[in-house]
Design a protein around this motif. Structure first.
Motif, PDB file in Angstrom:
ATOM      1  N   LEU A 272       0.828  -1.208   0.000  1.00 38.36           N
ATOM      2  CA  LEU A 272       0.000   0.000   0.000  1.00 38.36           C
ATOM      3  C   LEU A 272       0.861   1.256   0.000  1.00 38.36           C
ATOM      4  O   LEU A 272       0.527   2.249  -0.656  1.00 38.36           O
ATOM      5  N   CYS A 273       1.983   1.230   0.707  1.00 35.53           N
ATOM      6  CA  CYS A 273       2.895   2.379   0.705  1.00 35.53           C
ATOM      7  C   CYS A 273       3.457   2.633  -0.688  1.00 35.53           C
ATOM      8  O   CYS A 273       3.747   3.772  -1.049  1.00 35.53           O
ATOM      9  N   HIS A 274       3.576   1.576  -1.486  1.00 35.19           N
ATOM     10  CA  HIS A 274       4.062   1.756  -2.852  1.00 35.19           C
ATOM     11  C   HIS A 274       3.070   2.535  -3.712  1.00 35.19           C
ATOM     12  O   HIS A 274       3.454   3.073  -4.757  1.00 35.19           O
ATOM     13  N   LEU A 275       1.832   2.633  -3.303  1.00 35.34           N
ATOM     14  CA  LEU A 275       0.888   3.461  -4.054  1.00 35.34           C
ATOM     15  C   LEU A 275       1.292   4.933  -3.966  1.00 35.34           C
ATOM     16  O   LEU A 275       1.076   5.697  -4.904  1.00 35.34           O
ATOM     17  N   ALA A 276       1.901   5.322  -2.848  1.00 38.43           N
ATOM     18  CA  ALA A 276       2.360   6.700  -2.664  1.00 38.43           C
ATOM     19  C   ALA A 276       3.805   6.887  -3.114  1.00 38.43           C
ATOM     20  O   ALA A 276       4.165   7.925  -3.665  1.00 38.43           O
ATOM     21  N   GLU A 277       4.649   5.907  -2.851  1.00 40.93           N
ATOM     22  CA  GLU A 277       6.077   5.956  -3.194  1.00 40.93           C
ATOM     23  C   GLU A 277       6.443   4.651  -3.894  1.00 40.93           C
ATOM     24  O   GLU A 277       6.636   3.634  -3.242  1.00 40.93           O
ATOM     25  N   HIS A 278       6.519   4.703  -5.204  1.00 40.32           N
ATOM     26  CA  HIS A 278       6.754   3.469  -5.963  1.00 40.32           C
ATOM     27  C   HIS A 278       8.253   3.174  -6.097  1.00 40.32           C
ATOM     28  O   HIS A 278       8.807   3.105  -7.203  1.00 40.32           O
ATOM     29  N   ASN A 279       8.900   3.035  -4.959  1.00 42.04           N
ATOM     30  CA  ASN A 279      10.332   2.771  -4.914  1.00 42.04           C
ATOM     31  C   ASN A 279      10.687   2.406  -3.478  1.00 42.04           C
ATOM     32  O   ASN A 279       9.802   2.288  -2.647  1.00 42.04           O
ATOM     33  N   HIS A 280      11.941   2.236  -3.204  1.00 48.26           N
ATOM     34  CA  HIS A 280      12.389   1.963  -1.838  1.00 48.26           C
ATOM     35  C   HIS A 280      13.308   3.094  -1.365  1.00 48.26           C
ATOM     36  O   HIS A 280      14.380   2.860  -0.831  1.00 48.26           O
ATOM     37  N   SER A 281      12.854   4.311  -1.577  1.00 44.46           N
ATOM     38  CA  SER A 281      13.611   5.498  -1.192  1.00 44.46           C
ATOM     39  C   SER A 281      13.450   5.780   0.304  1.00 44.46           C
ATOM     40  O   SER A 281      12.680   5.117   1.005  1.00 44.46           O
ATOM     41  N   ASP A 282      14.180   6.784   0.768  1.00 48.37           N
ATOM     42  CA  ASP A 282      14.028   7.216   2.157  1.00 48.37           C
ATOM     43  C   ASP A 282      12.588   7.627   2.440  1.00 48.37           C
ATOM     44  O   ASP A 282      12.062   7.358   3.521  1.00 48.37           O
ATOM     45  N   ARG A 283      11.941   8.277   1.464  1.00 48.77           N
ATOM     46  CA  ARG A 283      10.543   8.687   1.653  1.00 48.77           C
ATOM     47  C   ARG A 283       9.633   7.477   1.845  1.00 48.77           C
ATOM     48  O   ARG A 283       8.724   7.496   2.665  1.00 48.77           O
ATOM     49  N   PHE A 284       9.900   6.408   1.092  1.00 51.68           N
ATOM     50  CA  PHE A 284       9.123   5.182   1.247  1.00 51.68           C
ATOM     51  C   PHE A 284       9.275   4.630   2.665  1.00 51.68           C
ATOM     52  O   PHE A 284       8.294   4.298   3.323  1.00 51.68           O
ATOM     53  N   TYR A 285      10.523   4.540   3.141  1.00 51.63           N
ATOM     54  CA  TYR A 285      10.760   3.974   4.463  1.00 51.63           C
ATOM     55  C   TYR A 285      10.233   4.866   5.582  1.00 51.63           C
ATOM     56  O   TYR A 285       9.784   4.362   6.613  1.00 51.63           O
ATOM     57  N   ARG A 286      10.234   6.170   5.376  1.00 48.48           N
ATOM     58  CA  ARG A 286       9.602   7.066   6.366  1.00 48.48           C
ATOM     59  C   ARG A 286       8.099   6.808   6.427  1.00 48.48           C
ATOM     60  O   ARG A 286       7.507   6.772   7.503  1.00 48.48           O
ATOM     61  N   LEU A 287       7.479   6.631   5.285  1.00 43.72           N
ATOM     62  CA  LEU A 287       6.047   6.329   5.235  1.00 43.72           C
ATOM     63  C   LEU A 287       5.762   4.995   5.919  1.00 43.72           C
ATOM     64  O   LEU A 287       4.817   4.886   6.702  1.00 43.72           O
ATOM     65  N   MET A 288       6.595   3.993   5.653  1.00 49.72           N
ATOM     66  CA  MET A 288       6.429   2.706   6.341  1.00 49.72           C
ATOM     67  C   MET A 288       6.502   2.907   7.853  1.00 49.72           C
ATOM     68  O   MET A 288       5.718   2.325   8.603  1.00 49.72           O
ATOM     69  N   GLY A 289       7.432   3.726   8.314  1.00 48.31           N
ATOM     70  CA  GLY A 289       7.572   4.003   9.741  1.00 48.31           C
ATOM     71  C   GLY A 289       6.364   4.704  10.329  1.00 48.31           C
ATOM     72  O   GLY A 289       6.030   4.517  11.497  1.00 48.31           O
ATOM     73  N   GLN A 290       5.675   5.490   9.519  1.00 48.57           N
ATOM     74  CA  GLN A 290       4.469   6.164   9.987  1.00 48.57           C
ATOM     75  C   GLN A 290       3.300   5.203  10.128  1.00 48.57           C
ATOM     76  O   GLN A 290       2.539   5.281  11.078  1.00 48.57           O
ATOM     77  N   VAL A 291       3.142   4.301   9.167  1.00 46.16           N
ATOM     78  CA  VAL A 291       1.990   3.402   9.195  1.00 46.16           C
ATOM     79  C   VAL A 291       2.242   2.139  10.007  1.00 46.16           C
ATOM     80  O   VAL A 291       1.301   1.488  10.461  1.00 46.16           O
ATOM     81  N   MET A 292       3.521   1.796  10.194  1.00 44.99           N
ATOM     82  CA  MET A 292       3.875   0.601  10.972  1.00 44.99           C
ATOM     83  C   MET A 292       5.179   0.907  11.714  1.00 44.99           C
ATOM     84  O   MET A 292       6.264   0.542  11.244  1.00 44.99           O
ATOM     85  N   PRO A 293       5.084   1.587  12.863  1.00 47.54           N
ATOM     86  CA  PRO A 293       6.268   2.102  13.551  1.00 47.54           C
ATOM     87  C   PRO A 293       7.373   1.083  13.827  1.00 47.54           C
ATOM     88  O   PRO A 293       8.535   1.427  13.780  1.00 47.54           O
ATOM     89  N   ARG A 294       7.063  -0.150  14.085  1.00 47.97           N
ATOM     90  CA  ARG A 294       8.108  -1.131  14.400  1.00 47.97           C
ATOM     91  C   ARG A 294       8.289  -2.163  13.290  1.00 47.97           C
ATOM     92  O   ARG A 294       8.602  -3.318  13.556  1.00 47.97           O
ATOM     93  N   TRP A 295       8.111  -1.745  12.054  1.00 51.36           N
ATOM     94  CA  TRP A 295       8.154  -2.682  10.937  1.00 51.36           C
ATOM     95  C   TRP A 295       9.531  -3.314  10.763  1.00 51.36           C
ATOM     96  O   TRP A 295       9.637  -4.432  10.286  1.00 51.36           O
ATOM     97  N   ASP A 296      10.591  -2.616  11.174  1.00 54.79           N
ATOM     98  CA  ASP A 296      11.931  -3.147  10.932  1.00 54.79           C
ATOM     99  C   ASP A 296      12.539  -3.859  12.130  1.00 54.79           C
ATOM    100  O   ASP A 296      13.725  -4.107  12.181  1.00 54.79           O
ATOM    101  N   GLY A 297      11.716  -4.221  13.047  1.00 58.87           N
ATOM    102  CA  GLY A 297      12.201  -5.009  14.168  1.00 58.87           C
ATOM    103  C   GLY A 297      12.356  -4.183  15.365  1.00 58.87           C
ATOM    104  O   GLY A 297      12.591  -4.365  16.442  1.00 58.87           O
TER     105      GLY A 297
END
Length: 66
Positions: free
Chosen positions: A41-66
């Motif tokens: 779903l985050c790829h709908l906003a950021e279609h890549n794995h940029s810093d912006r993508f990972y910031r968005l992931m952190g907003q929607v799932m704060p502990r996604w990276d362990g």
């Protein structure tokens, strides 16, 4: 959104915004399912794995990276 049994992916997002999910994902633990869905779903906003993508992931799932 579509379902497609894939050998190497749990999900993907096309450049046009079509989400494809592997139906075998339902066998995974709930946390994995949540991660894959939110990731795609985050790829709908950021279609890549940029810093912006990972910031968005952190907003929607704060502990996604362990």
């Amino acid at each position: 959104m579509r379902l497609l049994a894939m050998k190497t992916q749990w999900g993907s997002c096309s450049p046009r915004g079509t989400l494809t999910m592997n139906p075998h994902l339902v066998k995974a633990p709930r946390e994995c399912i949540d991660y894959v869905l939110l990731h795609e779903l985050c790829h709908l906003a950021e279609h890549n794995h940029s810093d912006r993508f990972y910031r968005l992931m952190g907003q929607v799932m704060p502990r996604w990276d362990g």
